[in-house]
Design an enzyme around this catalytic site. Structure first.
Site, PDB file in Angstrom:
ATOM      1  CD  GLU A 220      -2.516   1.692   0.136  1.00  0.00           C
ATOM      2  OE1 GLU A 220      -2.310   2.833  -0.321  1.00  0.00           O
ATOM      3  OE2 GLU A 220      -3.303   0.877  -0.390  1.00  0.00           O
TER       4      GLU A 220
ATOM      5  CG  HIS B 191     -20.711  -3.638  -4.767  1.00  0.00           C
ATOM      6  ND1 HIS B 191     -20.824  -2.280  -4.565  1.00  0.00           N
ATOM      7  CD2 HIS B 191     -21.586  -3.927  -5.755  1.00  0.00           C
ATOM      8  CE1 HIS B 191     -21.721  -1.775  -5.391  1.00  0.00           C
ATOM      9  NE2 HIS B 191     -22.188  -2.754  -6.140  1.00  0.00           N
TER      10      HIS B 191
ATOM     11  CG  HIS C 252     -48.107  -4.891   6.723  1.00  0.00           C
ATOM     12  ND1 HIS C 252     -48.130  -3.900   5.755  1.00  0.00           N
ATOM     13  CD2 HIS C 252     -48.981  -4.507   7.686  1.00  0.00           C
ATOM     14  CE1 HIS C 252     -48.980  -2.962   6.127  1.00  0.00           C
ATOM     15  NE2 HIS C 252     -49.520  -3.306   7.297  1.00  0.00           N
TER      16      HIS C 252
END
Length: 466
Positions: free
Chosen positions: A33, A321, A444
């Site tokens: 990195e 993703h 619901h």
């Protein structure tokens, strides 16, 4: 010299997931990195910090606009503490990147801090505090992307800024001009609109979020205008000039007339470009295309057989993703497995409020391909859950094959659409029909009932609640 089965250059959502999967599969793994923290653009200056600011600004907007209606009285003025908001954002980033550090240790992945560049196809030079060289049988390039600009714009990182600077402003802009009506521009535009900025969006195409279904573009445009955004589509920006603390943007509208926008900040949000600076790919013989992307085959393998590339640095949607899925895929290919990715089933999300989410084909794509399809659509305002939370804008639209009833695309705009889209991805992964979803029980009251009702609407037009 340390030798590895796999070395990964870049620690974003593609790189770090690839590293973890390689380690899980028993390979000795290293990750390199350039910056002092892991996580790449997404965790540091992209997905995570922008969602933190979206969430904080949403709380503020609810407090000043909706608390009273909910029966919540707060004495005195409600004020924005931007310094604290930015500090909280940074703490979220720090916790998340710290989590990646933990995962590297847990999976016994060696982390090298420095700029990784190819010496040849199996050796990487790492230029950090000291120069190091490692050897790897397989190498995965996961160097991501950087914000793009326009040739005539000078990004000064003070008044003319990219998304990176927009995430750490020290004052709320009076008038933020956003060049680009895509995901990043609209999300950050909404953050500052909620905090009190005037926001003008200048978009070259004839609609905002132009890559998504036109129905979503139309609905989001309507909602943002209701939120007092100035939306200027079919405008070609031709100059951006800073004069003191003022930024002047000049553009030609679709009639060819010059339009001038004046603000104190200008966010240049015209997309992102693959980032390969310093990689020295030519030393390994790796080919790049004319867009600056690493050329890969269906296995994400470059023209050099032991070197792979994933994420924003290869073709396809620039999504965290998508990069993660590719990271796992390459790790499994190297291990001799036969994984797959269906790129048609990678969802796209805009984290404005209401949220926008989409998977599969748009109506425009189906028309262009000559597919005989049917549509089922259901408005969010017809749901009891929407009325209870005062989130009435938006709809769910399902596109299905007219002959087989197989779901071909799902497009939604509304509260929690970013989470709701997962149901559509699962359904399409298993080639479900609209009737399959229509016959599934949905709790619901939930926002997800809109998906069932849209499926009912696509199935012989028999939605129950409209």
């Amino acid at each position: 010299m340390n030798s590895y089965d796999v070395a990964i250059i870049g620690s974003g959502p593609g790189g770090y997931v690839a590293a973890i999967r390689c380690a899980q599969l028993g390979m000795k793994t290293a990750i390199i990195e350039k910056y002092s923290v892991l996580g790449g653009t997404c965790l540091n200056v992209g997905c995570i910090p922008s969602k933190a600011l979206l969430d904080s600004s949403h709380h503020y907007e609810d407090a000043i606009k909706h608390f009273e209606e909910h029966g919540i009285d707060i004495p005195g003025d409600i004020k924005v503490n931007l310094k604290q908001m930015i500090a909280r954002k940074q703490s979220v980033v720090d916790q998340t990147t710290g989590g990646i550090d933990f995962l590297m240790k847990k999976n016994k992945i060696d982390v090298y801090q420095g700029l990784g560049s190819f010496k040849d196809a199996t050796h990487i030079t790492i230029k950090g505090e000291e120069e190091t060289e490692i050897e790897a049988k397989n190498i995965i390039i996961a160097t991501g992307s950087k914000p793009s600009s326009l040739p005539f714009i000078t990004i000064d990182k003070e008044r003319i800024i990219t998304s990176t600077e927009a995430l750490k402003l020290t004052e709320i802009p009076k008038h933020l001009i956003v060049i680009g009506g895509g995901v990043i521009g609209l999300e950050l535009g909404q953050v500052y609109k909620r905090l009190g900025s005037e926001v003008s969006v200048v978009e070259y195409m004839d609609r905002i979020i132009p890559t998504m279904d036109s129905g979503l573009s139309k609905e989001l445009n309507k909602v943002l205008k209701k939120q007092k955004f100035s939306i200027n589509t079919s405008h070609k920006v031709k100059s951006v000039e800073r004069v003191g603390d003022e930024v002047i943007v000049k553009a030609d509208n679709k009639k060819g007339e010059e339009v001038e926008f004046k603000g104190d900040y200008c966010l240049v949000s015209v997309g992102r470009r693959p980032y390969t600076d310093g990689l020295n790919a030519e030393a390994a013989g790796v080919k790049l295309n004319d867009k600056g992307q690493i050329e890969v085959n269906e296995h994400l393998q470059s023209n050099v057989s032991n070197i792979y590339a994933i994420g924003d640095v290869v073709k396809g949607a620039m999504l965290a993703h998508k990069a993660s899925e590719e990271g796992s895929l390459v790790a499994e290919i190297i291990a001799g497995q036969k994984p797959h990715i269906d790129y048609n089933l990678i969802p796209g999300v805009v984290y404005t409020w209401p949220e926008v989410a989409s998977v599969g084909k748009t109506e425009e794509q189906l028309k262009e391909a000559g597919v005989d399809y049917k549509t089922g659509q259901f408005p969010m305002r017809a749901l009891g859950r929407s009325r209870a939370s005062m989130d009435l804008d938006g709809f769910v639209k399902i596109l299905a094959d007219k002959n087989t009833d197989e779901i071909l695309g799902v497009h939604m705009i509304g509260a929690r659409a970013a989470d709701m889209i997962a149901e559509a991805v699962v359904a399409m992964e298993y080639k479900a029909s609209a009737e399959d979803i229509a016959r599934m029980s949905h709790a619901h009251p939930t926002f997800a009932e809109a998906t069932k009702e849209a499926a009912l609407a696509a199935t012989e037009n028999r939605a129950l609640h409209i």
